[in-house]
Scaffold this motif. Structure first.
Motif, PDB file in Angstrom:
ATOM      1  N   HIS A 192      19.510  76.502  59.088  1.00 48.04           N
ATOM      2  CA  HIS A 192      18.918  75.838  60.426  1.00 48.04           C
ATOM      3  C   HIS A 192      20.180  75.398  61.211  1.00 48.04           C
ATOM      4  O   HIS A 192      19.763  75.894  62.496  1.00 48.04           O
ATOM      5  N   LEU A 193      21.695  75.495  60.684  1.00 47.89           N
ATOM      6  CA  LEU A 193      22.645  75.512  61.151  1.00 47.89           C
ATOM      7  C   LEU A 193      22.207  75.675  62.028  1.00 47.89           C
ATOM      8  O   LEU A 193      23.711  76.479  62.791  1.00 47.89           O
ATOM      9  N   ALA A 194      22.590  78.078  61.263  1.00 46.42           N
ATOM     10  CA  ALA A 194      22.987  78.478  62.179  1.00 46.42           C
ATOM     11  C   ALA A 194      21.778  78.354  63.621  1.00 46.42           C
ATOM     12  O   ALA A 194      22.678  79.761  64.258  1.00 46.42           O
ATOM     13  N   ALA A 195      20.953  78.371  63.383  1.00 52.38           N
ATOM     14  CA  ALA A 195      20.353  78.208  64.575  1.00 52.38           C
ATOM     15  C   ALA A 195      20.462  77.126  65.585  1.00 52.38           C
ATOM     16  O   ALA A 195      19.654  76.958  66.786  1.00 52.38           O
ATOM     17  N   GLY A 196      21.277  76.202  65.609  1.00 50.73           N
ATOM     18  CA  GLY A 196      21.731  75.480  65.983  1.00 50.73           C
ATOM     19  C   GLY A 196      21.330  73.655  65.795  1.00 50.73           C
ATOM     20  O   GLY A 196      21.561  73.336  66.763  1.00 50.73           O
ATOM     21  N   ASP A 197      20.157  73.310  65.241  1.00 48.77           N
ATOM     22  CA  ASP A 197      19.519  72.201  64.611  1.00 48.77           C
ATOM     23  C   ASP A 197      20.156  71.777  63.281  1.00 48.77           C
ATOM     24  O   ASP A 197      19.769  71.470  62.126  1.00 48.77           O
ATOM     25  N   ASP A 198      21.436  70.766  63.535  1.00 50.71           N
ATOM     26  CA  ASP A 198      22.343  69.968  63.162  1.00 50.71           C
ATOM     27  C   ASP A 198      20.694  68.884  62.109  1.00 50.71           C
ATOM     28  O   ASP A 198      21.559  69.167  60.884  1.00 50.71           O
ATOM     29  N   GLU A 199      19.929  67.925  62.543  1.00 48.14           N
ATOM     30  CA  GLU A 199      18.911  67.543  62.403  1.00 48.14           C
ATOM     31  C   GLU A 199      18.389  68.498  61.630  1.00 48.14           C
ATOM     32  O   GLU A 199      18.373  67.334  60.245  1.00 48.14           O
ATOM     33  N   ARG A 200      18.132  68.590  61.410  1.00 45.45           N
ATOM     34  CA  ARG A 200      17.122  70.107  60.566  1.00 45.45           C
ATOM     35  C   ARG A 200      18.023  70.446  59.594  1.00 45.45           C
ATOM     36  O   ARG A 200      17.489  69.965  58.270  1.00 45.45           O
ATOM     37  N   ALA A 201      19.260  71.239  59.581  1.00 40.66           N
ATOM     38  CA  ALA A 201      19.958  71.399  58.015  1.00 40.66           C
ATOM     39  C   ALA A 201      20.677  70.031  57.582  1.00 40.66           C
ATOM     40  O   ALA A 201      20.225  70.382  56.211  1.00 40.66           O
ATOM     41  N   LEU A 202      20.276  68.982  57.825  1.00 40.44           N
ATOM     42  CA  LEU A 202      20.690  67.966  57.231  1.00 40.44           C
ATOM     43  C   LEU A 202      19.917  66.741  56.473  1.00 40.44           C
ATOM     44  O   LEU A 202      19.604  66.701  55.503  1.00 40.44           O
ATOM     45  N   ARG A 203      18.572  67.063  57.282  1.00 42.54           N
ATOM     46  CA  ARG A 203      17.135  66.718  56.828  1.00 42.54           C
ATOM     47  C   ARG A 203      17.041  67.757  55.248  1.00 42.54           C
ATOM     48  O   ARG A 203      16.695  67.743  54.442  1.00 42.54           O
ATOM     49  N   ALA A 204      17.350  68.819  55.624  1.00 35.78           N
ATOM     50  CA  ALA A 204      17.134  69.695  53.985  1.00 35.78           C
ATOM     51  C   ALA A 204      18.087  69.489  53.342  1.00 35.78           C
ATOM     52  O   ALA A 204      18.310  69.806  52.096  1.00 35.78           O
ATOM     53  N   TRP A 205      19.350  69.422  53.417  1.00 29.08           N
ATOM     54  CA  TRP A 205      20.814  68.596  52.782  1.00 29.08           C
ATOM     55  C   TRP A 205      20.737  67.444  51.445  1.00 29.08           C
ATOM     56  O   TRP A 205      20.974  67.330  51.554  1.00 29.08           O
ATOM     57  N   GLU A 206      19.411  67.235  52.815  1.00 30.03           N
ATOM     58  CA  GLU A 206      19.616  65.647  51.780  1.00 30.03           C
ATOM     59  C   GLU A 206      19.644  65.273  50.045  1.00 30.03           C
ATOM     60  O   GLU A 206      20.671  64.318  49.685  1.00 30.03           O
ATOM     61  N   PRO A 207      18.384  66.384  49.583  1.00 27.57           N
ATOM     62  CA  PRO A 207      18.462  66.194  48.077  1.00 27.57           C
ATOM     63  C   PRO A 207      19.883  66.248  47.545  1.00 27.57           C
ATOM     64  O   PRO A 207      20.217  66.085  46.114  1.00 27.57           O
ATOM     65  N   VAL A 208      20.508  67.522  48.063  1.00 24.49           N
ATOM     66  CA  VAL A 208      21.547  67.939  47.951  1.00 24.49           C
ATOM     67  C   VAL A 208      23.157  66.605  47.858  1.00 24.49           C
ATOM     68  O   VAL A 208      24.005  66.481  47.367  1.00 24.49           O
ATOM     69  N   LEU A 209      23.276  66.583  49.818  1.00 21.96           N
ATOM     70  CA  LEU A 209      23.893  65.045  49.675  1.00 21.96           C
ATOM     71  C   LEU A 209      23.696  64.182  48.393  1.00 21.96           C
ATOM     72  O   LEU A 209      24.905  63.952  48.306  1.00 21.96           O
ATOM     73  N   ALA A 210      22.693  63.912  48.460  1.00 23.94           N
ATOM     74  CA  ALA A 210      22.516  62.987  47.374  1.00 23.94           C
ATOM     75  C   ALA A 210      22.863  62.482  46.105  1.00 23.94           C
ATOM     76  O   ALA A 210      22.708  61.821  45.753  1.00 23.94           O
TER      77      ALA A 210
END
Length: 978
Positions: A181-199
């Motif tokens: 998602h980050l490569a596609a330029g979608d920061d928000e979607r990438a961060l939503r995907a990352w939530e369980p790992v970052l938490a």
């Protein structure tokens, strides 16, 4: 290895031991030796285990060229003897097809056809073994993303499939989806995907550190700077100095460059210097070097290309030089990957990173905020910019006369004049003016020496100060200025008295005698010097009074109070009669300080208030900051934190109007921190502690600075800001004077101890244990301070117990007990031993009961010693706490009758609860455990319920409803089970 394993059992033990080592050359070399040892047994199963260990060492030690070679041997072994591979070994074998795919991708010399051929091999093997192909499609997607192809189809073929036991872990797959998602330029979607790992809900060997490094910039771009800051601190610590995570380190450096944290970036670069030479993966190296270049280009752009930088071994680098070297190497790597892949992907991705503009002007990443100017080697201070410093006359004669005039007044602007004159006189083409008003060059050189001596004294360089003052006095005499010579000699006397006496049994007594002698000599000097100007005589009187004030401060002798007041009165009378404003104020400060030293704080406050009123009307204005600071300190002593805060804050505001070194701002910030703590504002206190440290560093007072930083680190730990604490201490411990052993070793030990406690609080038990064990070993040699060794050894023992190393924990506890015998620490040692008993019985049950009871027996002896010594615990009673622990330890071990008997004893020792909340809580917990043992384990429901109901009634009547809640819950459970 000291000796090669002689049996397969020894081999398996050696493999297990090696598995506990960090990845790196030591682990890898040992793994290579263990494969050689396994080959000698001529047994396939031990060899398979050894090869698996070696491949893991190569993979996580960033040696991708060697990993596929080892796997080829494993695959051959599997093809020849498949029955050797049980379910676990078979799982490991098929899992590591992905490791080989990753390794081959990281090597630009491997042709693209070979990469695809390996994926075909993986697919065929999986299909033949009846395994689902989701892991294969995951590798196919990663190859497409690596090449820079359109990944839409490859992503869907992977991400839409159900996970299998051989899929990458949840955290790794989450990261891959987020990066898509980050490569596609979608920061928000990438961060939503990352939530369980970052938490922290999903993790593995490389996660969440890998995800964090990629998420930092998206977090900034979406306005979540505070979260990015926190993750930078925790994520960086998880990957630093690790060759297999060099790319992650590079992204943390990039984050520093884009948030105005270039000075921290230089620290991180130095800490990871090993990565320039230890990363054998070209792909990881490209990622690392690109991050390094982003950072170095930023530093160079800011005009600091000449700063030293840590780089490749074998030569000294500047930022600009290293940047050019890194650029060439990274460009070459990117070109090699693009040539292999037939695309321009890696060059393009590299260019995109290098072209990024800073995302924030400044983001405070750590408690130690520094700029690039502070990272430069020590050099003469530059001339202040126009408008920021006092104006100095242009003509040389006017400048000399102005400097002397300001010096006579005690005006702080004299320093700027002397500094300018020092530069002019040192120039090769200097020509002294032929002006009677200026006087001879000898006199000017004396003035400059005297000023230099004063500056040395302010930095506590008393020996240097004394020597310079004496040299100035000689020049003054030669120039025909006896009054100035007398003042310089008096200053030399005071500086000499402040030099610590070598070899003296009692330093305070020696200093007291030296100050007494200095005062007597000053009086004679005063009497024997004719023709003193009023300002000179007033200054001599001030020096005399100062000597006696320092004597009182050193000795604390009540008989030394009256002489100080007598001298201060002489000074005040003389200065008032002659209108010497600066010394009128000086006399008031001396009197106020003397009242404070003698313990009469109300009188000190009255004196300060009178002085402040005079300063506000008559001046000198530059004495206001110091006087307000004194008033704030007095108010702290009188426990009026609010008034103290107001005075100290005003003192800092006033200090900003004058040269930075005129007021001890470090002391003001330190006092403000204390006031803030009394006012319940610890976060503000933390800021003032760090500012105090920064001010001390600017003044060259490094020991004071480290002490202030140490307090800041402890406070940040108390506030739960664990990563802030660790980052601050890592920065301090990396300082050159600390690394070189130039700082007091006990102060360094305190910094390391706080760091070890922070690691413990952050649940990094392995790193904490390493530091605690090292500190325990070092402190064992502190013959002058066995109490500190007892404390450190006790904490070490508990931590080793938490990690399950009970043998080493027992050794550390014995060290603590031996030190305790020399300098008792009853409460701390008792708590340590009780906690070790709990840990051992909780982890080992009945098998650990004997060792646990041995700990409690030691704790019992300490309680007996404390009782004999008349020691009263500040917290829980040692006897009741010990009885409770006997109850808990026996409960864990299944000795329920013994447990209940111990708890009954604890309750008897505690007595009935009263109004005190803490005591009621301790009593309630003891009742709860007794009720659980009696009702649940011994199945005596009726007496257990009777005990619990009575306790609830008692606690409720006393208003301790919160303490009664666990008892109510247990009683309800017992009734439900009846």
């Amino acid at each position: 290895m000291p000796t090669a394993p002689q049996t397969t059992d020894e081999l398996y033990q050696a493999l297990q031991d090696n598995d506990g080592r960090p990845y790196g050359r030591t682990r890898t070399v040992t793994a290579e030796e263990l494969v050689e040892a396994a080959e000698r047994f001529d047994e396939p199963v031990p060899l398979a285990h050894a090869l698996l260990e070696l491949q893991e060492a190569y993979t996580y030690g960033s040696e991708p060229r060697k990993s596929p070679v080892v796997f080829a041997r494993l695959l051959t072994l599997f093809d020849e003897q498949p029955d050797v591979f049980d379910a676990r070994l078979r799982h490991q074998l098929f899992w590591r097809f992905k490791w080989v795919a990753n390794a081959l991708r990281a090597l630009p010399e491997i042709p693209l056809a070979s990469l695809r051929q390996w994926l075909t091999e993986m697919r065929d093997r999986y299909e033949k073994a009846g395994l689902d192909l989701q892991p294969y499609y995951g590798q196919a997607y990663q190859l497409a993303a690596h090449q820079g192809e359109d990944t839409t189809l490859a992503y869907e073929l992977w991400a839409a499939r159900t996970r299998t036991p051989l899929s990458d872990c949840e955290a790794c797959e989450t990261c891959e989806r987020a990066l898509h998602h980050l490569a596609a330029g979608d920061d928000e979607r990438a961060l939503r995907a990352w939530e369980p790992v970052l938490a922290g809900k999903e993790s593995c060997q490389e996660e969440p550190a890998r995800s964090i490094s990629h998420a930092l910039l998206p977090l900034l771009r979406t306005g979540r700077a505070d979260e990015a800051r926190a993750l930078h601190l925790s994520g960086y610590r998880a990957c630093r100095r690790n060759p297999s995570m060099a790319g992650e380190v590079g992204r943390h450096l990039e984050f520093c460059a884009l948030t105005g944290n270039e000075a921290r970036g230089l620290e991180l670069l130095a800490e990871n210097r090993n990565l320039f030479d230890e990363v054998d993966s070209p792909l990881d190296l490209l990622d690392f070097l690109t991050g390094v270049e982003v950072f170095l280009r930023r530093v160079e752009l800011l005009g600091h290309g000449s700063l030293p930088a840590a780089g490749y071994a074998g030569r000294t680098w500047t930022v600009a030089g290293l940047c050019a070297e890194v650029r060439d190497r990274a460009d070459d790597l990117a070109a090699r990957f693009d040539a292999r892949n037939g695309t321009a992907t890696h060059t393009g991705r590299r260019r995109a990173r290098l072209d990024r503009a800073p995302l924030l002007d400044a983001l405070e990443l750590t408690l130690r905020t520094r700029g690039l100017d502070e990272m430069a080697p020590a050099a003469p201070a530059p001339e202040p910019a126009a408008g920021t410093a006092p104006a100095v006359p242009e003509s040389l004669p006017a400048l000399v006369l102005r400097a002397r005039e300001l010096d006579e007044q005690g005006h702080p602007d004299a320093q700027a004049c002397w500094a300018r004159l020092r530069t002019l006189v040192a120039a090769r083409d200097y020509t002294h003016p032929d002006d009677p008003a200026v006087g001879p060059l000898l006199r000017l050189r004396a003035d400059l020496l005297d000023d230099e001596a004063t500056l040395a004294g302010e930095k506590d360089a008393h020996a240097d100060s004394a020597g310079l003052h004496e040299e100035a006095a000689g020049l003054y005499e030669d120039a025909g200025a006896p009054g100035h010579a007398a003042l310089a000699r008096a200053c030399a006397l005071l500086a000499t008295a402040e030099i610590p006496a070598e070899g003296a049994d009692d330093g305070a007594e020696a200093k007291t005698a030296a100050l007494t002698a200095a005062h007597a000599t000053m009086v004679r000097l005063h009497e024997e010097t004719p023709g003193l100007a009023p300002y000179q005589e007033a200054r001599l009187l001030r020096l005399r009074a100062t000597a006696l004030g320092l004597r009182l401060q050193t000795s604390g002798d009540q008989e030394h109070i009256a002489p100080v007041f007598a001298e201060a009165d002489l000074l005040q009378e003389f200065a008032t009669r002659h209108g010497v404003l600066v010394q009128i104020s000086g006399a008031g400060l001396l009197r106020a300080n003397t009242h404070a030293l003698s313990g009469d704080l109300p009188a000190a406050l009255t004196e300060v208030d009178a002085l402040l009123a005079r300063l506000r009307t008559d001046g000198p204005a530059w004495h206001l900051p110091r006087t307000l600071g004194l008033r704030g300190s007095v108010q702290l002593g009188l426990r009026d934190a609010r008034a103290a805060y107001d005075d100290l804050a005003e003192a800092l505001r006033r200090a900003a109007d004058w040269p930075a070194d005129m007021v001890d701002t470090a002391r003001l910030h330190g006092a403000l921190a204390e006031a803030c703590m009394h006012l319940g504002r610890p976060e503000e206190a933390l800021r003032h502690l760090t500012r105090a440290a920064e001010a001390d560093l600017r003044n060259g007072s490094r020991t004071d600075a480290y002490c202030a930083y140490s307090s800041a680190a402890q406070l940040s730990l108390d506030l739960g800001r664990v990563e802030d604490c660790i980052a601050l201490l890592d920065s301090l411990l990396a300082e050159p004077d600390v690394a070189a052993g130039e700082l007091d070793d006990r102060l360094v030990a305190q910094l390391r101890l706080t760091r070890a406690r922070a690691l413990h609080a952050g649940e990094d038990l392995k790193a904490a244990a390493v530091e605690f064990v090292a500190l325990a070993a070092e402190s064992a040699g502190w013959d002058d301070d066995p109490a500190s060794h007892a404390m450190i050894a006790a904490e070490t023992a508990v931590l080793l117990g938490e990690t399950g190393e009970f043998g080493r924990a027992r050794q550390a506890a014995d060290q603590a007990l031996a030190a305790h015998a020399r300098s008792p620490r009853y409460e701390q040692l008792s708590g340590c031993l009780r906690e070790l008993a709990r840990l051992q019985s909780e982890r080992q049950g009945a098998d650990g009961l004997a060792d646990a009871l041995a700990y409690l027996a030691d704790a019992g002896r300490i309680a007996d010693e404390a009782r004999t010594a008349g020691y009263e615990a500040r917290g829980r009673s040692l006897d009741s706490a010990l009885a409770y622990e006997h109850g808990r330890v026996n409960a864990y071990a299944g000795a329920h009758e013994d447990s209940l008997a111990a708890l009954e004893k604890a309750l008897a020792l505690l007595g009935e609860p009263g109004e005190e909340k803490d005591r009621a809580g301790e009593w309630a917990e003891c009742v709860r455990l007794a009720g659980a043992v009696e009702g649940v384990y011994l199945e005596r429901t009726a007496p257990a319920l009777s005990r619990l109901d009575a306790a609830v009634s008692r606690l409720t009547a006393l208003g301790h409803t919160e303490e009664s809640e666990p008892l109510v819950a247990l009683a309800a459970r017992l009734r439900d089970e009846e």
